[in-house]
Design a protein around this motif. Structure first.
Motif, PDB file in Angstrom:
ATOM      1  N   ASP C 472     -11.975 -19.214  68.565  1.00  0.00           N
ATOM      2  CA  ASP C 472     -10.807 -18.658  68.910  1.00  0.00           C
ATOM      3  C   ASP C 472     -10.683 -17.064  68.795  1.00  0.00           C
ATOM      4  OD1 ASP C 472      -9.683 -20.820  70.462  1.00  0.00           O
ATOM      5  OD2 ASP C 472      -8.410 -21.503  69.081  1.00  0.00           O
ATOM      6  N   HIS C 473     -10.920 -17.254  67.359  1.00  0.00           N
ATOM      7  CA  HIS C 473     -10.626 -15.658  66.792  1.00  0.00           C
ATOM      8  C   HIS C 473     -11.640 -14.793  67.324  1.00  0.00           C
ATOM      9  CE1 HIS C 473      -7.567 -16.252  63.887  1.00  0.00           C
ATOM     10  NE2 HIS C 473      -8.352 -17.402  63.350  1.00  0.00           N
ATOM     11  N   LEU C 474     -12.697 -15.088  67.651  1.00  0.00           N
ATOM     12  CA  LEU C 474     -13.856 -14.521  68.351  1.00  0.00           C
ATOM     13  C   LEU C 474     -13.421 -14.178  69.867  1.00  0.00           C
ATOM     14  CD1 LEU C 474     -17.347 -16.151  67.184  1.00  0.00           C
ATOM     15  CD2 LEU C 474     -16.370 -13.697  66.776  1.00  0.00           C
ATOM     16  N   GLU C 475     -12.717 -15.015  70.316  1.00  0.00           N
ATOM     17  CA  GLU C 475     -12.088 -14.606  71.718  1.00  0.00           C
ATOM     18  C   GLU C 475     -10.983 -13.500  71.520  1.00  0.00           C
ATOM     19  OE1 GLU C 475     -11.383 -17.624  74.577  1.00  0.00           O
ATOM     20  OE2 GLU C 475     -13.661 -17.761  74.440  1.00  0.00           O
ATOM     21  N   PHE C 476     -10.473 -13.575  70.561  1.00  0.00           N
ATOM     22  CA  PHE C 476      -9.141 -12.747  70.378  1.00  0.00           C
ATOM     23  C   PHE C 476      -9.607 -11.411  70.121  1.00  0.00           C
ATOM     24  CE2 PHE C 476      -6.074 -11.011  67.460  1.00  0.00           C
ATOM     25  CZ  PHE C 476      -4.985 -11.377  68.001  1.00  0.00           C
ATOM     26  N   VAL C 477     -10.767 -11.344  69.457  1.00  0.00           N
ATOM     27  CA  VAL C 477     -11.481  -9.982  69.226  1.00  0.00           C
ATOM     28  C   VAL C 477     -12.420  -9.617  70.474  1.00  0.00           C
ATOM     29  CG1 VAL C 477     -10.873 -10.107  66.650  1.00  0.00           C
ATOM     30  CG2 VAL C 477     -13.550 -10.708  67.764  1.00  0.00           C
ATOM     31  N   GLY C 478     -12.787 -10.662  71.189  1.00  0.00           N
ATOM     32  CA  GLY C 478     -13.404 -10.320  72.273  1.00  0.00           C
ATOM     33  C   GLY C 478     -14.878 -10.181  72.028  1.00  0.00           C
ATOM     34  N   VAL C 479     -15.500 -11.078  71.213  1.00  0.00           N
ATOM     35  CA  VAL C 479     -17.054 -11.173  70.997  1.00  0.00           C
ATOM     36  C   VAL C 479     -17.424 -12.516  71.170  1.00  0.00           C
ATOM     37  CG1 VAL C 479     -18.799 -10.140  69.341  1.00  0.00           C
ATOM     38  CG2 VAL C 479     -16.440  -9.589  69.180  1.00  0.00           C
ATOM     39  N   ALA C 480     -16.859 -13.421  71.775  1.00  0.00           N
ATOM     40  CA  ALA C 480     -16.965 -14.761  72.029  1.00  0.00           C
ATOM     41  C   ALA C 480     -18.467 -15.115  72.698  1.00  0.00           C
ATOM     42  CB  ALA C 480     -15.942 -15.635  72.534  1.00  0.00           C
ATOM     43  N   ASP C 481     -18.861 -14.264  73.624  1.00  0.00           N
ATOM     44  CA  ASP C 481     -20.229 -14.328  74.230  1.00  0.00           C
ATOM     45  C   ASP C 481     -21.314 -14.248  73.200  1.00  0.00           C
ATOM     46  OD1 ASP C 481     -19.115 -11.828  73.979  1.00  0.00           O
ATOM     47  OD2 ASP C 481     -20.419 -11.073  75.833  1.00  0.00           O
ATOM     48  N   HIS C 482     -21.064 -13.678  71.838  1.00  0.00           N
ATOM     49  CA  HIS C 482     -22.262 -13.614  71.049  1.00  0.00           C
ATOM     50  C   HIS C 482     -22.156 -14.521  69.885  1.00  0.00           C
ATOM     51  CE1 HIS C 482     -23.887  -9.809  72.330  1.00  0.00           C
ATOM     52  NE2 HIS C 482     -22.826  -9.447  72.367  1.00  0.00           N
ATOM     53  N   ALA C 483     -21.203 -15.670  70.081  1.00  0.00           N
ATOM     54  CA  ALA C 483     -20.939 -16.529  69.192  1.00  0.00           C
ATOM     55  C   ALA C 483     -22.261 -17.030  68.254  1.00  0.00           C
ATOM     56  CB  ALA C 483     -20.172 -17.741  69.421  1.00  0.00           C
ATOM     57  N   GLU C 484     -23.152 -17.563  69.153  1.00  0.00           N
ATOM     58  CA  GLU C 484     -24.376 -18.097  68.404  1.00  0.00           C
ATOM     59  C   GLU C 484     -25.598 -17.038  68.045  1.00  0.00           C
ATOM     60  OE1 GLU C 484     -23.976 -21.034  67.395  1.00  0.00           O
ATOM     61  OE2 GLU C 484     -22.443 -21.788  68.679  1.00  0.00           O
ATOM     62  N   ASP C 485     -25.333 -15.851  68.572  1.00  0.00           N
ATOM     63  CA  ASP C 485     -26.502 -14.897  68.053  1.00  0.00           C
ATOM     64  C   ASP C 485     -26.578 -14.630  66.702  1.00  0.00           C
ATOM     65  OD1 ASP C 485     -26.967 -14.849  70.676  1.00  0.00           O
ATOM     66  OD2 ASP C 485     -25.855 -13.057  71.113  1.00  0.00           O
ATOM     67  N   PRO C 486     -27.622 -14.427  65.953  1.00  0.00           N
ATOM     68  CA  PRO C 486     -27.535 -13.796  64.519  1.00  0.00           C
ATOM     69  C   PRO C 486     -26.882 -12.571  64.551  1.00  0.00           C
ATOM     70  CG  PRO C 486     -29.704 -14.275  65.293  1.00  0.00           C
ATOM     71  CD  PRO C 486     -28.754 -14.312  66.602  1.00  0.00           C
ATOM     72  N   ALA C 487     -25.758 -12.582  63.554  1.00  0.00           N
ATOM     73  CA  ALA C 487     -25.043 -11.336  63.452  1.00  0.00           C
ATOM     74  C   ALA C 487     -25.731 -10.001  63.378  1.00  0.00           C
ATOM     75  CB  ALA C 487     -24.106 -11.489  62.211  1.00  0.00           C
ATOM     76  N   GLY C 488     -26.716  -9.937  62.889  1.00  0.00           N
ATOM     77  CA  GLY C 488     -27.621  -8.869  62.577  1.00  0.00           C
ATOM     78  C   GLY C 488     -27.985  -8.221  64.057  1.00  0.00           C
ATOM     79  N   GLU C 489     -28.062  -9.039  65.033  1.00  0.00           N
ATOM     80  CA  GLU C 489     -28.803  -8.505  66.300  1.00  0.00           C
ATOM     81  C   GLU C 489     -27.311  -8.122  67.301  1.00  0.00           C
ATOM     82  OE1 GLU C 489     -31.037 -11.583  67.844  1.00  0.00           O
ATOM     83  OE2 GLU C 489     -32.243 -11.739  66.008  1.00  0.00           O
ATOM     84  N   VAL C 490     -26.110  -8.276  66.649  1.00  0.00           N
ATOM     85  CA  VAL C 490     -25.099  -7.864  67.726  1.00  0.00           C
ATOM     86  C   VAL C 490     -24.903  -6.408  67.445  1.00  0.00           C
ATOM     87  CG1 VAL C 490     -22.470  -8.053  67.923  1.00  0.00           C
ATOM     88  CG2 VAL C 490     -24.122 -10.157  67.370  1.00  0.00           C
ATOM     89  N   PRO C 491     -24.347  -5.510  68.675  1.00  0.00           N
ATOM     90  CA  PRO C 491     -24.432  -4.121  68.497  1.00  0.00           C
ATOM     91  C   PRO C 491     -23.247  -3.707  67.492  1.00  0.00           C
ATOM     92  CG  PRO C 491     -24.156  -4.856  70.740  1.00  0.00           C
ATOM     93  CD  PRO C 491     -24.412  -5.995  69.827  1.00  0.00           C
TER      94      PRO C 491
END
Lengths: 292, 412, 596
Positions: C472-491
């Motif tokens: 939910d919080h990820l949706e709230f900030v708008g990054v839900a589509d990356h939820a399962e990716d390693p954080a280091g690989e997110v822009p």
């Protein structure tokens, strides 16, 4: 107290200080603490002993050959085990494992070539290990020369850091990126430091050989005592290392005489641990603050 | 499928085919399974051979088994024991006590009922815990007196002098022969050093009413032993009983004595006799040093070493790997153990462990290489104290030494 | 960690098959066989290695003295059973307790020393310990060791080698499951935070000290248990068993298998301890091979064999990856929070001779959005750090929600309901984005250590709840589509948003943001603007350090300007940005730039 303790502390302390300084030379531009340093010292002693007795080289030649060989090995270590790790992450501690791996490789290769038997190395004439009595102390000429040389080497190295190249090393230690902007090549400096640090370790081994004998098992003990001296004297601080080396040498000798000699490692360990817990930066370093 | 040839084969070649098969089987067996054909005559007698072939101590421990090897070669060349050849089953223990229980398991799996090795007191005691339970006859290279206790280890045969005997000989020489009063002990802090020092103190006390003037215990890994020597000198010691089993430590100690220009009489363990010491120490530094050894391997101005022992020394000289370790090879119990075992098997006409154990418990005056061996249910050490003598270290450089011979000290 | 079904199924089958083979193994070998002996020994090593992996791999405390813990366990069991005729079970408990005690002692230096200092200290400890075992002859029976340890018994029935194997096997499985459960829980996330981003651990209220202590306790208890089994399996316990080399072997085992991977210690122990048994001809080269292997692995596969296997499998599975199951799109309903006021008066902080903060006053009323601006080096971040307890103030007062917090530790302040983001995002790069967000709830999760380790229903339900909330919080900030990716690989820009989600996940009532807009694209900037407005609407207090004055003007109701540690001006954005001193000292060039 037995005055001989002072002499024993001085002898061992000189060697510990030298190992600590060789650590510092490597550490300054790279912030890497070489776990293979003890084995480099051992290799220095073995190569020199072999060069002198087996090959029959005159000692100045054996000395130079040893320094060049151990220095080159240090350089190779930087190239294989340290530079790739630092390239991946400046702050990572992967080099703890890689330098440990180098230590395993060197100690086993050397052990395989020379076997476990120690080799006797005589001090170069006119120095000798024969004791004479002076002011109630039982001294020998080699120990006096060793202590003098240790102090002279530390002074020399401190002078070298005041030159332009030396300042560049300190700048890199401070901030690698900033140094890069000022036209300093940290990679080149780090290679040089490993070469010089290796050669210095080799020299330490040569100097230790007449006292400890050249043997393949001398590495771990020197690694630990050298680390103790470097840490207590504040990593990177050569004068601190010198003083701490003697402190540890004397602590060890006192511990051996008051308790059982078997406790001397334990005594040194407890002293170092206590110092580090109270002052993690060592006795001669400035406290650094955490940054977020 | 063509039935034709089959019928013809059956009709014309039936017998010849059977004989062909028999021949083929015989050839096959001898070509591919020599063990099998040997089995047909007599199964080989397996002896476990536990020694370090890798690790820190491999180079100094591995050659010590040459005595046993020579015995096996001699026996096999002469037709084996009751017609059975001896076969060694090698296992590497890396000279680590930790490895011993596993190795005993491995050997049991291969139906081994006799083991030679390991070398070293602590390795041996670790191994004995397992072999005693498994009822395996064993000979180890262990000087600790405990290893010769037949009640505790009924299947183990020490067959070499132990720490009690060494201490007795050394103490008697110092106190009685030299008449010294201020005797110091210098010991390494191992099981061997500990047991030897304890018996030395007890013997000096009991036999001569002497208290030890100074007792120094050093760790074998110490890099500087001068403090211990200095302490002995300061205590005014006029004779040192030294329980040192390795060359580097011994070298450091004798070199320190030289730099102090102090040469008290020193008596100690046979480990001091290795020629490697002379690479590290000049001969004059050890002029007053004596070590325990076996009488048949010694000479005096009037006596010569035993003939068997001389023959053994000559045989040993043919093994390059024995170079430098001749004394320790000669002092090993393995040669005598193999021959003792052979004589028991031949006397009982049995390879059964219990039968042999019983027979070995009453051996009288067996002529061993190291001396006369007598065993009881209690005493599995076997060596008579009159065969334990002190020899001069420096005589190792004498031409008469032949590697493993030494000059006996006066009055021994 | 969680991945699509296709990528988890095949490894699961392999793992099950492995466990099944290990389970029926004794049926195929003799009771006195060497194979069984070695297999039992391997199990003992695996137990100790699993504990070390938790300590070194997850919590990042590289201990080169692990053999000491095993030794204590082995000696305690051996001496109690041989000399005092204790039962194995009682002796085993004492072994674990003693090892745990030593573990707690060893944790203390790790509080103050950096990783590699600590590694060195433990190496020194291993060498000293090796000497002490021999030195303390009266206790350890010296060089020869303790001999003849009897087999465990239960109701008079003596364990044969096969039953002993099963006991060791079962213990290894239990150790594995406990570590797996811990690693996949809030404790596991906090361990990784202590290892990779200590600041993030503090920010979510996880005390690095407690986490290190916990890791040491678990690792040491497992080593103690392993030692206890070691004694009955070997029947002989000698000083030679526990040299410094043995400690290094354990580190090698874990590194070889894969630091911080669940199967690493198992694979590592297999390769390390079993292969020499098969390749006896290579015996003398063994240490050399280990050294080279270690070097090569560290350089090319820092996550060891397990990591390399996982990567290879992922690459293969990638090609046939099914899209993640679509989640139900329920509108996100967030509970309102009661904002906390931040009141700072007379704050002083000096570094050496430099005054970083000089008599600073700063007040952010509950539910407000206040901004701190000023040139680089003016003390803005220091102000946040002092407020959050990362630095200790030299003088002055910090009150959060009416509570004086000066002198409190960072994690205690965080527990009051303070969220924090950093100039450079402090994310756990190797963990999935959603795990990073879940880390934020460290303080809120109630499941205790025991129920987590045993994965009791309560703990499982809570984890499910937290996961849903994190999403939910990820949706709230708008990054839900990356939820399962390693954080280091997110822009990079989105990493800042993840940090905000992490702060929200902690139920922050006061959020301190350190330059959240740095390096964001125009669209990301818009989203940040909206996000901050939404957070404020929930009721939380926002304190923002920012250079981007448009953003400040748009969201902040109150602005404080710092210059060289002093307050230059404060008030509403409109007033402050008109102040002449501000314009002179700070805005001059910057106003032009950001106004463009």
């Amino acid at each position: 107290m037995d005055p001989d303790i002072l002499v024993r502390g001085l002898t061992a302390g000189s060697l510990y200080a030298l190992v600590a300084v060789s650590f510092n030379i490597l550490y300054r531009p790279t912030n890497v603490f070489n776990f293979a340093q003890g084995e480099l010292v051992m290799l220095g002693a073995m190569l020199f002993a072999a060069g002198k007795s087996t090959v029959g080289l005159p000692w100045p030649l054996a000395l130079l050959a040893t320094l060049a060989a151990v220095g080159t090995l240090g350089l190779a270590e930087e190239f294989i085990a340290v530079a790739p790790i630092l390239a991946r992450s400046k702050t990572g501690t992967g080099w703890v494992i890689t330098t440990l791996a180098i230590s395993l490789i060197v100690s086993n290769l050397v052990g395989w070539i020379w076997g476990p038997d120690p080799i006797l190395v005589k001090p170069p004439a006119p120095l000798s290990l024969d004791t004479f009595e002076f002011a109630g102390l039982r001294l020998n000429s080699y120990v006096i020369a060793l202590a003098a040389l240790t102090i002279a080497l530390v002074a020399l190295i401190e002078r070298a850091y005041r030159t332009l190249q030396g300042k560049a090393v300190l700048a890199v230690a401070e901030d690698r990126e900033a140094a890069l902007l000022r036209g300093i090549n940290p990679a080149r400096l780090s290679r040089w430091s490993f070469f010089l640090g290796g050669a210095f370790a080799g020299l330490t081994g040569i100097l230790a050989a007449p006292i400890l004998y050249a043997s393949t098992s001398m590495g771990p003990a020197l690694l630990l005592k050298g680390f103790a001296a470097a840490a207590v004297g504040s990593i990177g601080n050569n004068r601190g290392a010198l003083i701490a080396g003697y402190l540890i040498g004397i602590t060890e000798a006192v511990g051996a005489s008051l308790l059982s000699p078997g406790y001397q490692e334990a005594v040194v360990f407890l002293v170092v641990l206590t110092v580090l817990l109270m002052r993690p930066q060592g006795l001669f370093g400035l406290a650094t603050t955490r940054t977020v | 499928m063509n039935p034709g040839p089959t019928i013809r084969f059956r009709r014309d070649g039936g017998i010849s085919r059977r004989s062909l098969l028999q021949t083929a089987t015989a050839i096959g067996a001898s070509a591919f399974a020599p063990g099998f054909s040997a089995y047909a005559q007599q199964q080989a007698f397996k002896i476990g051979w536990v020694r370090p072939t890798t690790g820190r101590l491999a180079s100094s421990f591995a050659p010590l088994y040459l005595g046993g090897l020579i015995a096996i070669e001699e026996i096999n060349a002469a037709g084996g024991i009751l017609g059975r050849q001896i076969e060694r089953v090698e296992e590497d223990d890396e000279a680590s006590p930790a490895k011993e229980p596993g190795i005993v398991r491995k050997l049991r799996e291969q139906d081994v009922s006799v083991i030679v090795g390991p070398t070293g007191s602590s390795q041996s005691l670790a191994s004995l815990a397992a072999t005693t339970q498994a009822k395996i006859l064993q000979s180890t290279y262990a000087a600790a007196a405990e290893a010769g206790d037949g009640k505790k280890y009924p299947y183990h045969y020490q067959l070499m002098f132990n720490t009690d005997q060494q201490a007795d000989v050394c103490a008697t020489y110092m106190a009685k022969t030299l008449g010294l009063k201020k005797i110091g002990i210098l010991q390494e802090n191992t099981a061997f050093g500990e047991q030897a020092a304890v018996s030395t103190k007890a013997i000096l006390q009991k036999k001569f009413g002497l208290e030890v003037a100074s007792h120094q215990v050093y760790p074998i890994t110490a890099t500087d032993l001068s403090a211990y020597v200095a302490n002995l000198q300061k205590a005014g010691v006029d004779g040192v009983i030294a329980w040192i089993a390795n060359v580097p430590n011994a070298a450091m100690i004798f070199n320190t004595m030289k730099t102090l220009n102090w040469f008290p009489p020193v008596t100690g363990h046979s480990g001091l006799m290795l020629p490697a010491l002379f690479d590290l120490v000049s001969a004059d530094a050890v002029k007053n040093v004596l070590a325990t050894y076996y009488r048949p391997f010694t000479w005096t101005d009037t006596e010569q070493p035993g003939l068997r022992q001389v023959a053994f020394a000559k045989r040993l000289a043919q093994f390059p790997e024995a170079k430098g370790y001749e004394v320790n090879v000669a002092a090993s119990p393995y040669y005598d153990f193999i021959y003792l075992l052979k004589s028991a098997i031949e006397a009982e006409k049995s390879f059964d462990v219990e039968v042999l154990q019983h027979a070995l418990s009453s051996v009288k005056d067996f002529k061993g290489l190291l001396g006369n061996i007598s065993l009881t249910a209690h005493n599995h050490c076997g060596i008579d104290i009159t065969d334990v003598v002190l020899v001069s270290i420096a005589s190792g450089q004498d031409a008469r030494a032949m590697g493993c011979m030494r000059a006996r000290a006066p009055n021994q | 960690m969680a991945a699509s079904r296709a990528t988890t199924l095949a490894p699961l089958i392999t793992q099950t098959a492995f466990v099944a083979v290990a389970c029926v193994f004794p049926l195929f070998v003799g009771s006195n066989s060497y194979a069984l002996y070695v297999a039992t020994q391997l199990g003992v090593y695996i137990i100790a290695a699993i504990g070390l992996n938790l300590l070194a791999g997850y919590a990042g405390q590289v201990s080169l003295g692990h053999a000491a813990f095993v030794a204590i366990g082995a000696y305690a069991t051996a001496l109690l059973m041989v000399d005092h005729a204790w039962s194995f079970w009682a002796a085993s408990l004492v072994s674990m307790a003693l090892a745990t005690g030593l573990g707690m002692l060893s944790a203390l230096p790790s509080f103050r020393l950096s990783t590699w200092y600590f590694a060195f200290i433990t190496l020194a400890f291993a060498l000293v310990f090796e000497k002490m075992i021999v030195e303390w002859r009266w206790l350890t029976k010296g060089f020869a060791g303790v001999i003849g340890v009897p087999a465990p018994r239960i109701f008079g029935y003596e364990f044969g080698p096969k039953i002993l194997y099963l006991l060791v096997f079962a213990s290894a499985v239990v150790a594995f499951l406990i570590v797996r459960n811990i690693v996949q829980s809030r404790f596991g996330r906090a361990f990784v935070a202590v290892r990779d981003a200590p600041a993030a651990a503090l920010a979510v209220g996880a005390s690095p000290q407690s986490m290190k202590m916990l890791a040491f306790v678990i690792a040491a208890a497992m080593a103690g248990a392993a030692g206890s089994l070691f004694a009955v399996q070997k029947t002989v316990v000698t000083p030679d068993d526990f040299t410094a080399d043995f400690s290094i072997f354990f580190v090698l085992t874990v590194v070889l298998g894969g630091l911080g991977t669940l199967w690493g210690p198992v694979i590592g122990a297999f390769v390390f301890f079993l292969i020499p048994e098969f390749l006896s001809s290579l015996q003398s080269w063994r240490m050399l091979i280990y050294g080279c292997l270690l070097l090569v692995l560290m350089l090319f596969a820092p996550h060891g064999l397990a990591g390399a296997l996982r990567q290879a499998w992922r690459r293969y599975a990638q090609t046939q990856k099914t899209p993640a199951a679509a989640r139900t799109d329920t509108p996100v309903e967030h509970v309102a929070v009661a904002g906390l006021a931040l009141e700072i008066t007379g704050l002083q902080k000096r570094f050496g001779g430099v005054a970083a903060l000089d008599d600073v006053e700063f007040i952010a009323p509950a539910g407000s959005c206040s901004a701190i601006v000023g040139p680089n080096g003016s003390g803005k971040t220091t102000l946040l750090n002092v407020s959050g307890g990362y630095y200790l103030a030299d003088a002055g007062s910090v009150r959060i929600g009416g509570v004086e917090t000066n002198g409190m530790s960072a994690q205690r302040i965080a527990a009051l309901g303070i969220g924090r983001t950093f100039q450079t995002p402090r994310l756990l790069n190797e963990l999935a984005v959603i795990e990073n967000v879940m880390l934020g709830a460290y303080r809120r999760e109630r499941a205790g250590f025991a129920s987590t380790a045993l994965r009791l229903p309560g703990a499982r339900a809570e984890t499910r709840r937290m996961r849903a909330e994190a999403l939910d919080h990820l949706e709230f900030v708008g990054v839900a589509d990356h939820a399962e990716d390693p954080a280091g690989e997110v822009p990079h820009g989105q990493q800042r948003l993840i940090e905000i989600a992490r702060a929200l996940m902690g139920g922050a009532r006061l959020i301190m943001l350190d330059e959240p807009a740095a390096g964001l694209s125009m669209t990301e900037l818009d989203r940040l603007d909206q996000l901050l407005v939404r957070i404020r609407k929930l009721g939380a207090t926002i304190v923002i350090v920012e250079h981007h004055l448009d953003l400040v003007a748009s969201i902040a109701s109150f602005v404080t300007v710092l210059d060289r540690g002093k307050i230059l001006a404060s008030g509403s954005p409109a007033d402050v940005f008109k102040d002449e001193r501000v314009l002179q000292a700070y805005m001059g060039d910057r106003a032009l730039r950001s106004g463009a």
